[in-house]
Design an enzyme around this catalytic site. Structure first.
Site, short mmCIF file in Angstrom:
data_model
loop_
_atom_site.label_atom_id
_atom_site.label_comp_id
_atom_site.label_asym_id
_atom_site.label_seq_id
_atom_site.Cartn_x
_atom_site.Cartn_y
_atom_site.Cartn_z
N LYS A 130 0.86 -1.19 0.00
CA LYS A 130 0.00 0.00 0.00
C LYS A 130 0.89 1.24 0.00
O LYS A 130 1.96 1.24 0.62
CB LYS A 130 -0.87 -0.04 1.26
CG LYS A 130 -1.84 1.12 1.41
CD LYS A 130 -2.69 0.94 2.68
CE LYS A 130 -3.70 2.05 2.85
NZ LYS A 130 -4.55 1.84 4.06
N SER B 169 -9.51 1.80 3.34
CA SER B 169 -8.71 2.64 2.47
C SER B 169 -7.73 1.86 1.61
O SER B 169 -7.24 2.39 0.60
CB SER B 169 -7.94 3.65 3.31
OG SER B 169 -7.02 2.98 4.16
N SER C 30 -9.41 -0.80 7.43
CA SER C 30 -8.95 -0.63 6.05
C SER C 30 -8.34 -1.85 5.39
O SER C 30 -8.06 -1.81 4.20
CB SER C 30 -7.95 0.52 5.98
OG SER C 30 -8.65 1.71 5.97
N1 GLN Z 1 -12.81 3.78 7.11
C1 GLN Z 1 -11.98 4.07 8.23
C2 GLN Z 1 -11.57 5.52 8.21
O1 GLN Z 1 -11.82 6.17 7.26
C3 GLN Z 1 -10.82 3.15 8.25
C4 GLN Z 1 -9.52 3.69 7.80
C5 GLN Z 1 -8.35 2.79 8.02
O2 GLN Z 1 -8.44 1.70 8.60
N2 GLN Z 1 -7.18 3.26 7.57
O3 GLN Z 1 -11.00 6.02 9.13
#
Ligand code: GLN
Length: 478
Positions: A77, A152, A176
């Site tokens: 990532k 994400s 994420s």
């Molecule tokens: N959807 C969550 C957020 O926007 C998770 C993000 C993540 O785990 N990096 O914070």
């Protein structure tokens, strides 16, 4: 023609000379080109990967397979540093920034013979649930290209889903890794907070962030986890606890004790097909001889607000370092006073969602509001920790859905960030408490999309978590 099943099976083929790393890298590079429109990768290290594959093939001829990941093709990532390669957290503010060191996790993968094939698209600074907040544009879900892959870590998920690498790394601050795994029909593992070093992971919310793993089966996830886990002098929050040989101990026919929360399964936000499927799976687990019980849980509606208060607070502090001076992008500086220079750089460098979160985080930390928001959210975190700990005194696992819905259509919730936040209801729990959790691809919705089952275990019990996951997935295949 090469076909990928698992690292173990691939290694058998390398040993018996049915394939070579070079052939495999060529295969992936071709596939990545064919599926370029999915936009999973930001950059592909084609020449480097070919060179490394050739070296590994030479080595195999001379001395055999060296590391546990000899020739394993892995994607990262775009929040994980890899020395000499660009890393931008999918943000304009870091475009053209090159890593000056590698994340500990990456060094460990490479030391075991992995081939890093490229870096993957994601939501800017890992903030989002759809991968629509990226400076590089959206990523398409390969099962239905009108839908998001989740976020994400959307690019890392699609890279595994569409067969554009063998396994990939993502980061999981509030889901994420697990949520995109759920949306894409693959395995997504978030380890215990402190199991894997965060050195070289671009910070979003430091007391929540963990590097996680995407794979097409549990064995691969177990192997990658045992390699990247363990103490690291560069991260003082990482545990010194011994790391198990997860991949060698997967198979058991142990009977486990599962708990689940009716309040979660009957929540107003959950799609009824998802709730039914999980109830059916609970019945199947009982039939297989496991014990499964309903446990009372009354904090369900407090966890998303607590998560967004605490993570935005931490993010507002973490992201203050991007000021146009130290890293990456800066605005035209001529004749601009210092404060205006900061302001302009940050206004144009950050995207809309990141700015929303910096403002929210700054607000909840501000003098007049600190106690009303930040302190209260900390208290919720503590209460949740205690409740979940007491469940784990009696049970091995908590069963949850991974997401209340299947993959959104593009733009479906674009004007309603709160609706997107609320869909994190089942994943943020593990990060607030710091426990490990996994999303297992088990189900298919009548709309054609996959969805998963989430299992949470107690701190540092990744071994049982992976053993139970292996059992659940094998039962499913029967
Ligand atoms: N959807 C969550 C957020 O926007 C998770 C993000 C993540 O785990 N990096 O914070």
């Amino acid at each position: 023609m090469f076909e990928y099943f698992s690292i173990e099976e691939y290694h058998t083929r390398l040993r018996t000379e049915q394939t070579t790393c070079t052939e495999v890298v060529q295969y992936y590079l071709k596939r990545i080109r064919e599926y370029q429109h999915l936009n999973a990768y930001i950059e592909v290290y084609a020449d480097e990967a070919i060179q490394r594959a050739a070296q590994l093939d030479e080595q195999r001829k001379e001395v055999g397979l060296q590391g546990k990941l000899h020739g394993v093709v892995i994607a990262l990532k775009d929040v994980i540093c890899y020395k000499g390669h660009k890393v931008s957290a999918a943000s304009n503010i870091l475009k053209e920034f090159t890593s000056v060191y590698s994340a500990t996790a990456v060094e460990r993968l490479i030391a075991e013979g992995a081939i890093i094939i490229g870096n993957c698209n994601c939501d800017e600074f890992a903030m989002g649930s759809t991968n629509e907040n990226s400076a590089y544009g959206k990523v398409l879900n390969a099962i239905d290209e009108t839908r998001v892959p989740g976020g994400s870590s959307g690019g890392s998920a699609v890279a595994v889903q569409a067969g554009l690498c063998m396994v990939s790394l993502g980061s999981d601050t509030g889901g994420s890794v697990r949520q995109p795994a759920d949306f894409c029909g693959i395995v997504g593992l978030k380890p215990t907070y402190g199991r894997v070093s965060r050195y070289g992971l671009i910070a979003y919310a430091s007391s929540f962030d963990q590097i996680g793993i995407f794979s097409s089966n549990v064995q691969d996830a177990a192997l990658i986890l045992e390699i990247i886990s363990g103490k690291d002098e560069f991260d003082s929050t990482v545990s010194t606890k011994e790391v198990d040989d997860y991949s060698k101990k997967l198979q058991t026919n142990k009977k486990f004790k599962f708990a689940y929360f009716e309040e979660a399964l009957n929540h107003k936000s959950i799609d009824s097909e998802i709730s039914t499927a999980i109830h059916q799976r609970i019945a199947a687990l009982k039939k297989d001889g496991h014990s499964v019980s309903a446990v009372k849980f009354d904090l369900i509606d407090y966890i998303v607000p607590a998560y967004y208060i605490l993570t935005t607070a931490e993010a507002s502090s973490n992201l203050s370092r991007y000021d146009g001076v130290k890293f990456g992008y800066r605005t035209n500086t001529s004749g601009v006073a210092l404060n205006d220079f900061y302001k302009q750089t940050r206004t144009t460098g950050f995207g809309k969602e990141v700015k929303r979160r910096i403002m929210l985080g700054t607000f909840v930390l501000s003098a007049g509001y600190f106690d009303a928001y930040f302190t209260r959210a900390q208290k919720v975190r503590r209460l949740l920790y205690e409740q979940i700990q007491s469940v784990f005194k009696e049970y091995d696992f908590i069963i949850l859905p991974t997401s209340p819905v299947t993959a959104f259509k593009f733009g479906e919730k674009a004007e309603d960030p709160i609706a997107i936040y609320l869909a994190d209801i089942y994943t943020v729990m593990a990060n607030l408490v710091g426990v490990p959790a996994i999303s297992l691809p088990l189900f298919k919705h009548s709309n054609g999309m996959p969805f998963g089952l989430q299992l949470m275990a107690t701190h540092f019990d990744e071994l049982s978590l992976l053993q139970a996951s292996d059992q659940v997935l094998s039962e499913n295949k029967k």
